[in-house]
Design a protein around this motif. Structure first.
Motif, PDB file in Angstrom:
ATOM      1  N   GLN A 198       0.819  -1.204   0.000  1.00  0.00           N
ATOM      2  CA  GLN A 198       0.000   0.000   0.000  1.00  0.00           C
ATOM      3  C   GLN A 198       0.861   1.265   0.000  1.00  0.00           C
ATOM      4  OE1 GLN A 198      -3.449  -0.106  -0.121  1.00  0.00           O
ATOM      5  NE2 GLN A 198      -3.160  -2.324  -0.349  1.00  0.00           N
ATOM      6  N   TYR A 199       0.466   2.204  -0.831  1.00  0.00           N
ATOM      7  CA  TYR A 199       1.150   3.490  -0.819  1.00  0.00           C
ATOM      8  C   TYR A 199       0.687   4.309   0.384  1.00  0.00           C
ATOM      9  CZ  TYR A 199       3.084   3.015  -5.529  1.00  0.00           C
ATOM     10  OH  TYR A 199       3.809   2.604  -6.634  1.00  0.00           O
ATOM     11  N   THR A 200       1.631   4.845   1.121  1.00  0.00           N
ATOM     12  CA  THR A 200       1.298   5.750   2.232  1.00  0.00           C
ATOM     13  C   THR A 200       1.618   7.194   1.856  1.00  0.00           C
ATOM     14  OG1 THR A 200       3.499   5.425   3.211  1.00  0.00           O
ATOM     15  CG2 THR A 200       1.711   3.978   3.974  1.00  0.00           C
ATOM     16  N   ARG A 201       2.349   7.344   0.753  1.00  0.00           N
ATOM     17  CA  ARG A 201       2.677   8.677   0.259  1.00  0.00           C
ATOM     18  C   ARG A 201       2.940   8.601  -1.247  1.00  0.00           C
ATOM     19  NH1 ARG A 201       7.589  10.580   3.116  1.00  0.00           N
ATOM     20  NH2 ARG A 201       8.856   9.805   1.389  1.00  0.00           N
ATOM     21  N   LEU A 202       2.457   9.593  -1.957  1.00  0.00           N
ATOM     22  CA  LEU A 202       2.765   9.722  -3.375  1.00  0.00           C
ATOM     23  C   LEU A 202       3.565  11.000  -3.580  1.00  0.00           C
ATOM     24  CD1 LEU A 202      -0.552   8.708  -5.207  1.00  0.00           C
ATOM     25  CD2 LEU A 202       1.511   7.341  -4.899  1.00  0.00           C
ATOM     26  N   GLY A 203       4.493  10.937  -4.512  1.00  0.00           N
ATOM     27  CA  GLY A 203       5.331  12.105  -4.757  1.00  0.00           C
ATOM     28  C   GLY A 203       4.568  13.247  -5.403  1.00  0.00           C
ATOM     29  N   PHE A 204       3.644  12.897  -6.311  1.00  0.00           N
ATOM     30  CA  PHE A 204       2.946  13.940  -7.062  1.00  0.00           C
ATOM     31  C   PHE A 204       1.793  13.319  -7.818  1.00  0.00           C
ATOM     32  CE2 PHE A 204       2.431  16.636 -10.907  1.00  0.00           C
ATOM     33  CZ  PHE A 204       2.195  17.852 -10.283  1.00  0.00           C
ATOM     34  N   LEU A 205       0.728  14.105  -8.014  1.00  0.00           N
ATOM     35  CA  LEU A 205      -0.392  13.710  -8.861  1.00  0.00           C
ATOM     36  C   LEU A 205      -0.684  14.859  -9.822  1.00  0.00           C
ATOM     37  CD1 LEU A 205      -2.837  11.959  -6.354  1.00  0.00           C
ATOM     38  CD2 LEU A 205      -1.544  10.876  -8.202  1.00  0.00           C
ATOM     39  N   PRO A 206      -0.584  14.629 -11.123  1.00  0.00           N
ATOM     40  CA  PRO A 206      -0.755  15.718 -12.099  1.00  0.00           C
ATOM     41  C   PRO A 206      -2.115  16.404 -12.037  1.00  0.00           C
ATOM     42  CG  PRO A 206       0.211  13.793 -13.145  1.00  0.00           C
ATOM     43  CD  PRO A 206      -0.223  13.369 -11.777  1.00  0.00           C
ATOM     44  N   ARG A 207      -3.172  15.647 -11.669  1.00  0.00           N
ATOM     45  CA  ARG A 207      -4.516  16.216 -11.683  1.00  0.00           C
ATOM     46  C   ARG A 207      -5.026  16.596 -10.289  1.00  0.00           C
ATOM     47  NH1 ARG A 207      -8.719  12.773 -14.608  1.00  0.00           N
ATOM     48  NH2 ARG A 207      -7.494  10.937 -14.028  1.00  0.00           N
ATOM     49  N   TYR A 208      -4.116  16.763  -9.361  1.00  0.00           N
ATOM     50  CA  TYR A 208      -4.519  17.263  -8.053  1.00  0.00           C
ATOM     51  C   TYR A 208      -4.019  18.701  -7.911  1.00  0.00           C
ATOM     52  CZ  TYR A 208      -5.821  17.564  -3.208  1.00  0.00           C
ATOM     53  OH  TYR A 208      -6.429  17.958  -2.032  1.00  0.00           O
ATOM     54  N   GLY A 209      -4.942  19.632  -7.742  1.00  0.00           N
ATOM     55  CA  GLY A 209      -4.577  21.043  -7.640  1.00  0.00           C
ATOM     56  C   GLY A 209      -4.793  21.800  -8.932  1.00  0.00           C
ATOM     57  N   ILE A 210      -4.562  21.131 -10.059  1.00  0.00           N
ATOM     58  CA  ILE A 210      -4.828  21.713 -11.378  1.00  0.00           C
ATOM     59  C   ILE A 210      -5.418  20.630 -12.273  1.00  0.00           C
ATOM     60  CG2 ILE A 210      -3.003  23.464 -11.234  1.00  0.00           C
ATOM     61  CD1 ILE A 210      -1.302  21.671 -13.049  1.00  0.00           C
TER      62      ILE A 210
END
Length: 439
Positions: A198-210
Motif C-alpha cells: 500500500q502506498y502511504t505517500r505519493l510524490g505527485f499527482l498531475p490532476r490534483y490542484g490543477i
C-alpha cells in the motif's frame, strides 16, 4: 478544469427571472461611510467579498476613498458569490444597476458585446498611462473591439509547492525543485512511499490542484484558443503530448491506487500536501495561506511550474476579477473615479498584502511584496515574478462555451475511452463548427 457558463437563451431568461425575484425580496446594505453624505454624488459598489478577512479590507478602501475627496460617496454592498451576477443581470434589465461591480475577468467581452457594461474608452483616453499600470495579459481581457469595458483588479497564478523535509528524506536536494516534467516525474518517484503493498505517500499527482487544461497551457504556451488569430488550437501537437504524459504518468500507479489514495484527501489539516501524504502539489500561490494556517512548522519551498522540456517555457495559468460599470449606471463619471482609486497602486498593495492576493496593478504587486516578510514574502515574490509567464484565457466571442465541448473529450482520455489525439481532434472539429456558427 476551467468552467465557462453557457450563453443560452433559456439560461438568460432564467437568470433574469430569478434575479428579479431575489431583488424584490430586498437586501440589507453593508456601508463604509465617512460622515455626512449631503451634496455628494451617491454611488453603490457591489462585490462578493464578505468574509471576516476580506470584508474589512474592502470597507477600509471604500472609507479611504470617501475621506479622500468631498464630491462622491460610495456605499459598499456585499452579495453572496452565487447571487451577485444574477442580481446584476436583473438590475441592468430593470434599468437600476449598481454603479460599480466586481465581475469575472474571463467574460468581459461577452458583457460588452451584449451591451451590459459601460465603454470606458472616453475615460481611459484622458489617462493615457493607465493601461501600462497593469499586466498586459490582464489588460487585454478587458478590451472589446479595442475599447476597455472594465479595469483589472486581481488575478492568480499556479506554482509548484514542494515539501523540503520529504525531499531530504528521499535524498533529494531541498533547494533544487524539478524544472522539467521529466525531473518532476523522477523526483516524485523517489518521494513515493509504501507500507507493504500500500502506498502511504505519493510524490505527485498531475490532476490534483490543477486540471489537464493547465498542463496543456504549460505545454503550448497559448492554451486551447489562439486569441491573436481568433481560432481554436485544441489539437496542437504539444497539447496531445501533454495529455499523453498525464495518462502515462497515472498508468504507472493505476486508477485503483490513485482513486483509493485520493479518497483519503481532505482540506485544511487533511490536505494531502499539508498532511505529508503528497510530496509536491501544483496550486494557486494563495494556497500558501492554508499551509500557514494548518501546516504547523512545515518546511516547504515554491517554484515555477516545471516546463514540458528544457526551453519550452514555464507557462502557468490564472483567472481573476475586474471592476466594471454596469450599463445604465446613473453616475458613470463618479464610478470611474472610484474604480481608478480602487485599482491604484497604493490600494492594490494594501489589498494584496492584507489578503495575500495577487493584484492586477504591477506596482501594487511589487509594493505588496515589500510589505510582507518571511515565508509569506518568499511565496508572494515568486507569485509576482510568475505573473510574467501566466496565461489568462478569456472566453472567446466566437465560442464562449467552447470548454463544454473540450472537457468531455479530455475526460474520455482520462477514462481510457479515447486516445489523446482522437479526443483532441474531435474537440477541434466541434469547436471549429461552433465558432463558424457564431460568426
Amino acid at each position: 478544469m476551467r468552467f465557462f457558463k453557457k450563453s443560452t437563451v433559456m439560461l438568460v431568461v432564467f437568470l433574469l427571472a430569478m434575479g428579479t425575484l431575489l431583488a424584490a425580496c430586498g437586501d440589507s446594505k453593508d456601508e463604509a461611510s465617512s460622515g455626512s453624505k449631503k451634496g455628494k454624488t451617491e454611488i453603490e459598489f457591489w462585490s462578493f467579498w464578505g468574509s471576516g478577512t476580506r470584508k474589512p479590507v474592502i470597507e477600509k478602501i471604500v472609507d479611504d476613498f470617501n475621506k479622500s475627496q468631498d464630491k462622491i460617496h460610495v456605499t459598499y454592498k456585499y452579495l453572496p458569490f452565487g447571487d451577485i451576477w444574477t442580481k446584476e443581470l436583473a438590475s441592468v434589465a430593470a434599468g437600476n444597476p449598481p454603479d460599480v461591480i466586481i465581475n469575472d475577468i474571463n467574460s468581459v467581452q461577452q458583457r460588452a458585446q451584449k451591451n451590459q457594461s459601460v465603454n470606458l474608452a472616453k475615460y481611459v483616453k484622458n489617462d493615457p498611462d493607465l493601461k501600462d499600470q497593469f499586466y498586459p495579459q490582464l489588460w487585454n481581457t478587458v478590451l472589446y473591439k479595442n475599447d476597455p469595458y472594465a479595469i483589472p483588479f486581481n488575478t492568480d497564478t499556479r506554482v509548484l509547492f514542494y515539501n523540503k523535509d520529504l525531499f531530504k528524506e528521499a535524498g533529494l536536494d531541498p533547494n533544487k525543485p524539478p524544472t522539467t516534467w521529466d525531473e518532476l516525474a523522477a523526483d516524485a518517484k523517489k518521494l513515493d512511499k509504501k507500507s507493504g503493498s500500500q502506498y502511504t505517500r505519493l510524490g505527485f499527482l498531475p490532476r490534483y490542484g490543477i486540471g489537464p487544461d493547465v498542463w496543456i497551457d504549460n505545454a503550448t504556451g497559448v492554451g486551447e484558443w489562439d486569441y491573436k488569430n481568433g481560432k481554436p488550437v485544441i489539437n496542437d501537437p504539444k497539447a496531445v503530448q501533454a495529455l499523453q504524459w498525464i495518462k502515462d504518468y497515472e498508468a504507472n500507479y493505476g486508477s485503483k491506487v490513485i482513486n483509493t489514495f485520493q479518497s483519503q484527501f481532505g482540506s485544511e489539516q487533511a490536505d494531502p500536501f499539508i498532511s505529508g501524504k503528497l510530496g509536491m502539489e501544483m496550486n494557486a500561490a494563495t494556497f500558501y495561506t492554508q499551509i500557514r494556517d494548518f501546516g504547523k512548522n512545515m518546511d516547504f519551498g515554491v517554484a515555477p511550474m516545471p516546463e514540458m522540456t528544457s526551453g519550452n517555457g514555464h507557462t502557468s495559468w490564472g483567472g481573476g476579477f475586474v471592476a466594471e460599470i454596469p450599463k445604465g449606471a446613473k453616475h458613470p463619471d463618479a464610478s470611474y473615479e472610484f474604480i481608478k482609486f480602487l485599482t491604484s497602486a497604493k490600494e492594490q498593495a494594501y489589498w494584496a498584502s492584507k489578503n495575500f492576493d495577487n493584484v492586477a496593478n504591477i506596482q501594487g504587486s511589487k509594493d505588496a511584496a515589500k510589505d510582507l516578510s518571511g515565508k509569506a514574502k518568499e511565496v508572494y515574490q515568486l507569485a509576482v515574478e510568475n505573473l510574467d509567464q501566466t496565461l489568462i484565457t478569456p472566453q472567446p466571442i466566437e465560442a464562449p462555451d467552447y470548454t463544454s465541448l473540450v472537457n468531455p473529450e479530455i475526460d474520455k482520455v482520462m477514462l481510457g475511452k479515447k486516445s489523446p489525439q482522437a479526443a483532441l481532434d474531435d474537440a477541434q472539429k466541434a469547436v471549429e463548427k461552433l465558432a463558424k456558427s457564431n460568426k
